[in-house]
Write a protein that holds these residues in place. Structure first.
Motif, PDB file in Angstrom:
ATOM      1  N   UNK A 258      31.413  29.166  45.191  1.00 58.41           N
ATOM      2  CA  UNK A 258      32.186  30.311  45.489  1.00 58.41           C
ATOM      3  C   UNK A 258      31.295  31.397  46.363  1.00 58.41           C
ATOM      4  N   UNK A 259      31.741  32.561  46.720  1.00 57.57           N
ATOM      5  CA  UNK A 259      31.142  33.680  47.368  1.00 57.57           C
ATOM      6  C   UNK A 259      31.396  35.017  46.608  1.00 57.57           C
ATOM      7  N   UNK A 260      30.560  35.684  46.736  1.00 59.77           N
ATOM      8  CA  UNK A 260      30.586  36.998  45.957  1.00 59.77           C
ATOM      9  C   UNK A 260      32.099  37.595  46.010  1.00 59.77           C
ATOM     10  N   UNK A 263      34.243  36.389  43.342  1.00 62.75           N
ATOM     11  CA  UNK A 263      34.099  36.967  42.183  1.00 62.75           C
ATOM     12  C   UNK A 263      34.584  38.196  41.928  1.00 62.75           C
ATOM     13  N   UNK A 264      34.491  39.104  43.088  1.00 61.64           N
ATOM     14  CA  UNK A 264      35.172  40.489  42.923  1.00 61.64           C
ATOM     15  C   UNK A 264      36.934  40.273  42.832  1.00 61.64           C
TER      16      UNK A 264
ATOM     17  N   UNK B 168      26.151  38.148  38.981  1.00 60.73           N
ATOM     18  CA  UNK B 168      26.983  38.353  40.052  1.00 60.73           C
ATOM     19  C   UNK B 168      28.421  38.825  39.416  1.00 60.73           C
ATOM     20  N   UNK B 169      28.692  38.221  38.364  1.00 60.56           N
ATOM     21  CA  UNK B 169      30.175  38.705  37.806  1.00 60.56           C
ATOM     22  C   UNK B 169      29.869  40.083  37.254  1.00 60.56           C
ATOM     23  N   UNK B 171      28.088  42.576  38.453  1.00 58.44           N
ATOM     24  CA  UNK B 171      28.108  43.224  39.653  1.00 58.44           C
ATOM     25  C   UNK B 171      29.631  43.493  40.138  1.00 58.44           C
ATOM     26  N   UNK B 172      30.374  42.498  40.126  1.00 62.34           N
ATOM     27  CA  UNK B 172      31.714  42.354  40.462  1.00 62.34           C
ATOM     28  C   UNK B 172      32.684  43.358  39.710  1.00 62.34           C
ATOM     29  N   UNK B 173      32.110  43.134  38.224  1.00 60.23           N
ATOM     30  CA  UNK B 173      32.845  43.772  37.198  1.00 60.23           C
ATOM     31  C   UNK B 173      32.744  45.208  37.504  1.00 60.23           C
ATOM     32  N   UNK B 175      31.869  46.941  40.049  1.00 58.31           N
ATOM     33  CA  UNK B 175      32.761  47.045  41.492  1.00 58.31           C
ATOM     34  C   UNK B 175      34.246  47.370  41.216  1.00 58.31           C
ATOM     35  N   UNK B 176      34.955  46.826  40.316  1.00 62.00           N
ATOM     36  CA  UNK B 176      36.120  46.809  40.304  1.00 62.00           C
ATOM     37  C   UNK B 176      36.375  48.006  39.224  1.00 62.00           C
TER      38      UNK B 176
END
Ligand SMILES: Nc1nc2c(ncn2[C@@H]2O[C@H](COP(=O)(O)OP(=O)(O)OP(=O)(O)O)[C@@H](O)[C@H]2O)c(=O)[nH]1
Ligand SMILES: [Mg+2]
Lengths: 341, 177
Positions: A258-260, A263-264, B168-169, B171-173, B175-176
């Motif tokens: 995957x890429x970031x 994940x977003x 990584x996840x 950070x994504x959390x 961000x959302x």
């Protein structure tokens, strides 16, 4: 695009692409034919390798062009080359003919016939050796093997075995719903394993077959994921084209490429139900990436169509990040920098 | 500005110290002591105060990576270490008797921090299970029942890739939101 004739192609017995040359001097026609061959490869796996006509096993040429007749005669005498006529009509004894007016479809059909004929000959010459036969595994199956090593799968959803003799991919019945099964068939078709049958069987038959199969206990999740996530041109697999999607579970990112941005998207769709455009606008991730992500999660069986109880993300709303974006970027930079080493 | 930090917490022997070591660019400051108590059968040492590691993120700025002690008797450190963290990573040692129960201990103790920031979960020691996929289903079901949208991944704390995915996840959390 895929015709019934090319659908039957099996790449069993073929280990290497067959060298094919286009000996057509008309620049436009030659380019068109070469493009069709590339398309054929894209649909059916790397069956052909474009080479100069002098090195090719299959040569497409036109008797209507200068020197064409001479080439045909020598090719028919020398049975190492398979000549394929590209013309308005076929006046010769050459069995392979592409109707110029037939477009790429006619070309693909003829090439499919040529391929089958070469394949049959190879098959005959190796059939006597039992050892040869058992080692001659469909390149597709090898591909599956190499892509599905991971033992821990997100959902134990797609455990299969391959019956090499009957060229069947067998799936235990309760594993898939019919929608997923249809998708599976479609995916197999798109990647060019035409006549491999995907068949659902009962648990007991599955256990029996698995015990006999040399290729068993494969999980296809990773394979499908990688295929879908990397296909930026795909349209949405979910033909219902529901207005809003959400995720039932997170894709297993410790095991899936995957890429970031994926994940977003997972964080977003796990939290909110949204349509493709809204998801793209709010996350700043291109719509085609959103589509490939939804396709990949669809194949894992974790993407669901939102119902009225889902928290919807409306066009007016905005994301409220819990940390400045610059922080994310800085940390990510370091994480991925480290990953390379 | 306060230093940026993330915190690894979770059950005894789940791999918190190991995860901090995977990420840190400096030698990790550890407060491990020889185990004499409940963990003695499990491993030689256990964290009693914290682990501290650092990642350089940009000119002079660093991201601090903390590991908490796993044992409940050192729980007074949990709150102190979590203050102002960007988010919490909770590791669960699946080889313990009731890992879901363990998970609840951390979810409840870190509730406020999780609500203010976010959390991600990693299930470790799955390689010891007969059927890891089946084991993961327990967690998926639990998260579903609780209505958690947080990620939970099978993780091996000894693998840098897996630890990266947790960050990584996280950070994504964030961000959302
Ligand atoms: N087999 C296996 N070992 C693991 C895994 N993750 C971590 N370990 C090992 O488990 C042991 C315990 O890891 P630690 O990092 O000390 O655990 P901790 O969470 O800091 O434990 P406490 O400080 O006592 O709470 C180490 O030897 C790790 O290498 C895993 O997924 N599988
Ligand atoms: Mg420790």
């Amino acid at each position: 695009m895929v015709t019934s004739s090319t659908e039957e192609i099996s790449s069993t017995m073929v280990r290497q692409p067959i060298p094919i040359g286009v000996r057509i001097f008309d620049e436009i026609k030659r380019k068109r034919l070469e493009q069709t061959i590339r398309m054929f490869n894209k649909l059916k796996g790397d069956i052909w390798q474009l080479t100069p006509a002098g090195d090719a096993q299959v040569v497409i040429f036109s008797p209507e062009e200068a020197g064409g007749e001479v080439f045909l005669k020598s090719a028919l005498d020398n049975n190492k080359i398979h000549p394929v006529i590209y013309a308005k009509k076929n006046n010769s004894t050459c069995p392979w003919f592409i109707d110029q007016a037939g477009g790429s479809l006619a070309c693909m059909n003829t090439l499919a016939d040529v391929f089958r004929s070469i394949n049959k000959k190879k098959h005959k010459s190796t059939e006597s050796s039992a050892e040869n036969k058992s080692n001659d595994i469909n390149p597709f199956i090898n591909r599956i093997k190499s892509l599905t090593r991971s033992q821990i799968v997100y959902k134990n959803l797609l455990s299969i075995y391959v019956n090499v003799d009957s060229e069947e991919v067998c799936i235990e019945k309760p594993q898939l719903n019919s929608i997923a099964l249809d998708k599976l068939r479609k995916v197999f078709e798109t990647i060019g394993i035409g006549n491999i049958e995907v068949r659902e069987i009962s648990s007991s038959e599955f256990e029996d077959g698995k015990a006999k199969s040399s290729i068993a206990d494969l999980s296809l999740s990773n394979f499908f994921w990688e295929m879908a996530i990397n296909d930026k041109q795909a349209s949405l697999f979910d033909e219902t084209k529901a207005s809003k999607y959400k995720l039932e579970r997170w894709p297993n990112f410790t095991r899936l490429q995957h890429k970031y941005e994926h994940v977003v998207l997972a964080a977003f769709f796990r939290r909110f139900a949204a349509d493709i455009d809204t998801a793209s606008a709010k996350t700043g991730i291109p719509a085609e990436v959103v589509v490939s992500f939804l396709n990949a999660t669809h194949l894992l069986g974790i993407e669901v169509i939102a119902d009225e109880n889902s928290i919807s993300f409306t066009k007016e709303a905005n994301l409220t990040p819990k940390a400045p974006k610059t922080v994310m970027q800085k940390v990510l930079g370091t994480l991925f920098k480290e990953k390379i080493h | 500005m306060a230093q940026l930090k993330i915190v690894f917490t979770g059950t005894v022997g789940a791999g918190k110290t190991q995860a901090v070591e995977a990420l840190s660019e400096i030698p990790v400051l550890k407060t491990d002591v020889q185990a004499t108590d409940e963990v003695v059968d499990l491993k030689d040492s256990t964290t009693i105060a914290m682990d501290y590691g650092e990642m350089a993120i940009s000119d002079g700025e660093t991201l601090a990576v903390y590991g908490t002690p796993g044992q409940k008797r050192f729980a007074y450190m949990w709150d102190i270490l979590s203050r102002n963290a960007l988010g919490i990573v909770i590791l669960v040692n699946n080889s313990r008797k009731d890992p879901i129960e363990d998970l609840c201990v951390y979810v409840n103790n870190f509730k406020q921090h999780i609500e203010n920031t976010t959390a991600v979960f990693g299930v470790t020691h799955l390689d010891k299970a007969k059927n890891p996929a089946e084991e993961m289903n327990k967690y998926y079901t639990f998260f579903e029942q609780q209505g958690y949208h947080y990620p939970v991944f099978p993780v091996d704390a000894r693998k840098r890739n897996d630890v990266n995915v947790l960050v990584e996840s996280l950070l994504a959390m964030l961000e959302v939101g």
